[in-house]
Design an enzyme around this catalytic site. Structure first.
Site, short mmCIF file in Angstrom:
data_model
loop_
_atom_site.label_atom_id
_atom_site.label_comp_id
_atom_site.label_asym_id
_atom_site.label_seq_id
_atom_site.Cartn_x
_atom_site.Cartn_y
_atom_site.Cartn_z
N ASP A 159 0.84 -1.20 0.00
CA ASP A 159 0.00 0.00 0.00
C ASP A 159 0.88 1.26 0.00
OD1 ASP A 159 -2.47 -1.67 0.59
OD2 ASP A 159 -1.24 -2.10 2.34
N HIS A 187 -4.66 -3.32 6.43
CA HIS A 187 -4.45 -3.58 5.00
C HIS A 187 -5.80 -3.99 4.42
CE1 HIS A 187 -2.89 -4.93 1.21
NE2 HIS A 187 -3.30 -6.16 1.42
N1 NAI Z 1 -0.60 -8.08 2.30
C1 NAI Z 1 -0.61 -7.84 0.99
O1 NAI Z 1 -0.24 -6.74 0.56
C2 NAI Z 1 -1.03 -8.89 0.01
C3 NAI Z 1 -1.51 -10.11 0.45
N2 NAI Z 1 -1.90 -11.06 -0.45
C4 NAI Z 1 -2.37 -12.33 0.12
O2 NAI Z 1 -1.33 -13.29 0.05
C5 NAI Z 1 -1.90 -14.60 0.10
C6 NAI Z 1 -1.29 -15.50 -0.97
O3 NAI Z 1 -1.63 -15.01 -2.24
P1 NAI Z 1 -1.29 -15.85 -3.57
O4 NAI Z 1 0.11 -16.30 -3.57
O5 NAI Z 1 -1.79 -15.03 -4.68
O6 NAI Z 1 -2.27 -17.07 -3.36
P2 NAI Z 1 -2.19 -18.52 -4.08
O7 NAI Z 1 -3.52 -19.17 -3.86
O8 NAI Z 1 -1.65 -18.41 -5.45
O9 NAI Z 1 -1.10 -19.25 -3.19
C7 NAI Z 1 -1.32 -19.53 -1.84
C8 NAI Z 1 -0.56 -20.80 -1.56
O10 NAI Z 1 -0.65 -21.04 -0.16
C9 NAI Z 1 -0.70 -22.44 0.01
N3 NAI Z 1 -1.21 -22.76 1.33
C10 NAI Z 1 -2.49 -22.83 1.75
N4 NAI Z 1 -2.54 -23.23 3.02
C11 NAI Z 1 -1.27 -23.39 3.43
C12 NAI Z 1 -0.67 -23.80 4.66
N5 NAI Z 1 -1.41 -24.12 5.72
N6 NAI Z 1 0.68 -23.86 4.71
C13 NAI Z 1 1.44 -23.57 3.65
N7 NAI Z 1 0.93 -23.18 2.46
C14 NAI Z 1 -0.41 -23.09 2.35
C15 NAI Z 1 -1.59 -22.92 -1.14
O11 NAI Z 1 -1.42 -24.29 -1.41
C16 NAI Z 1 -1.11 -22.03 -2.27
O12 NAI Z 1 -0.08 -22.63 -3.03
C17 NAI Z 1 -3.40 -14.40 -0.05
O13 NAI Z 1 -4.01 -14.44 1.24
C18 NAI Z 1 -3.50 -13.00 -0.62
O14 NAI Z 1 -4.75 -12.40 -0.35
C19 NAI Z 1 -1.83 -10.86 -1.78
C20 NAI Z 1 -1.35 -9.66 -2.27
C21 NAI Z 1 -0.94 -8.58 -1.41
O1 OAA Z 2 -6.45 -7.30 -2.78
C1 OAA Z 2 -6.14 -8.46 -2.46
O2 OAA Z 2 -6.93 -9.32 -2.09
C2 OAA Z 2 -4.69 -8.78 -2.51
C3 OAA Z 2 -4.02 -7.74 -1.72
O3 OAA Z 2 -4.02 -7.77 -0.49
C4 OAA Z 2 -3.56 -6.54 -2.42
O4 OAA Z 2 -3.36 -6.55 -3.64
O5 OAA Z 2 -3.38 -5.53 -1.75
#
Ligand code: NAI
Ligand code: OAA
Length: 328
Positions: A159, A187
């Site tokens: 952000d 967030h």
């Molecule tokens: N804080 C931020 O700025 C942001 C946060 N996110 C969040 O990050 C997270 C991951 O996003 P992506 O990589 O796009 O999702 P994704 O679905 O592509 O990957 C998530 C991975 O986590 C694994 N997973 C699920 N449970 C698990 C566990 N207990 N232990 C280990 N691995 C596990 C899944 O098998 C999957 O491979 C989501 O919650 C998303 O909303 C995404 C973008 C920005």
């Molecule tokens: O928006 C979402 O769900 C993924 C995220 O946290 C971001 O891009 O800031």
């Protein structure tokens, strides 16, 4: 002799963020080229895909990559780690808010907090990217009673970077001219990107912009709803930018933020700026040698107070919800 590698765990390593994050980590973006050992956690069904990612890591022949271990047991993967990047969690889809993921993802952070408590290195730092990031960090910290709460943070650096980019575009300044940006609160769509303390080339950003209508109707909603805009456009949530911000945040935490500037990090509140103690909320912080401190003494006007309070109220609701679910 080469220095001892930094042991870094990444959860959700076979996911979309992992696919960008691992290669940046392995290439030395976090350690500045010093050796790094990756410990990659996934759920059992994703281990095969993760093996493929490890083949690709091997094929890059990164000089700084000192070793890779993968597995589905957090106690094995977190053993002796100096840094744990908790990314693995279900992402939201179109029409969802990040808070809708609380019950689905909360359980993951209970188990991982407990495992870190048992086996992580004494100097461990834990960065939570998986959503809802602030409250997941609170859950993990609450389940790791032997790790100081200051060692947990949640990612609002994405952000922060988004806010810098929008302000640079508006003013024609380079991103490197933008300093003292702050994201306050959660967030989530209630977050408050604050232009009143930010600077453009050393001048107050709100004065340089001189357009409160743009601040309220364009800047704040564009930054706060950027995640949803990306989901709408890409069909899935931000990944490469999230990985990049995860590294920015960890690098500054471990190696220190720039002199004469600060960064945004969601950390456990000590009551500063009226944010109730114990909530994991985003603040302006400076970092040094693996520690952070909240920047003190900023004047908060009525407009900013209202925005901060609204986001903090949402964090309180999330805390109450996870308390009711028995996760903290
Ligand atoms: N804080 C931020 O700025 C942001 C946060 N996110 C969040 O990050 C997270 C991951 O996003 P992506 O990589 O796009 O999702 P994704 O679905 O592509 O990957 C998530 C991975 O986590 C694994 N997973 C699920 N449970 C698990 C566990 N207990 N232990 C280990 N691995 C596990 C899944 O098998 C999957 O491979 C989501 O919650 C998303 O909303 C995404 C973008 C920005
Ligand atoms: O928006 C979402 O769900 C993924 C995220 O946290 C971001 O891009 O800031």
């Amino acid at each position: 002799m080469s220095p001892t590698p930094l042991k870094v765990a990444v959860t959700g390593a076979a996911g979309q963020i992992g696919y960008s994050l691992l290669f940046r980590l392995a290439s030395g973006a976090l350690t500045g080229g010093a050796p790094i050992e990756l410990r990659l956690l996934e759920i059992t069904p994703a281990l095969k895909a993760l093996e493929g990612v490890v083949m690709e890591l091997d094929d890059c022949a990164f000089p700084s990559l000192a070793g890779v271990e993968i597995g589905d047991d957090p106690e094995k993967i977190f053993d002796g780690v100096n840094l744990a990047l908790l990314v693995g969690a279900r992402p939201r889809g179109p029409g969802m808010e990040r808070g809708d993921l609380l019950s689905a993802n909360g359980a993951i952070f209970t188990a991982q907090g407990k495992a870190l408590n048992k086996v992580a290195a004494d100097d461990v730092r834990i960065g939570v990217t998986g959503n809802p990031a602030n409250t997941n960090a609170l859950i993990a910290a609450s389940n790791a009673p032997d790790i100081p709460k200051e060692r947990f943070s949640a990612l609002t650096r994405l952000d922060h970077n988004r806010a810098i980019s929008q302000l640079a575009a508006k003013t024609g300044a380079a991103v490197t001219d933008i300093t003292h940006m702050t994201i306050w609160g959660n967030h989530s769509a209630t977050q408050y990107p604050d232009l009143f303390h930010a600077q453009v080339g050393g001048r107050n950003a709100a004065e340089v912009v001189n357009d409160q209508e743009w601040v309220e109707s364009y800047f704040i909603p564009t930054v706060a709803k950027r995640g949803a805009a990306i989901i709408e456009a890409r069909g899935s949530s931000s990944a490469a930018s999230a990985a990049s911000a995860t590294i920015d945040a960890a690098r500054d935490w471990l190696y220190g933020s720039a002199e004469n500037d600060w960064v945004s990090m969601a950390v456990v509140s000590d009551g500063s700026y009226g944010v109730p103690e114990g909530l994991v909320s985003s603040f302006p912080v400076t970092t040094k040698d693996g520690d952070w401190s909240i920047v003190q003494g900023l004047e908060i006007d009525e407009f900013s107070r209202g925005r901060i309070d609204a986001s903090v109220a949402e964090l309180e609701d999330e805390r109450n919800a996870v308390q009711e679910l028995g996760l903290i």
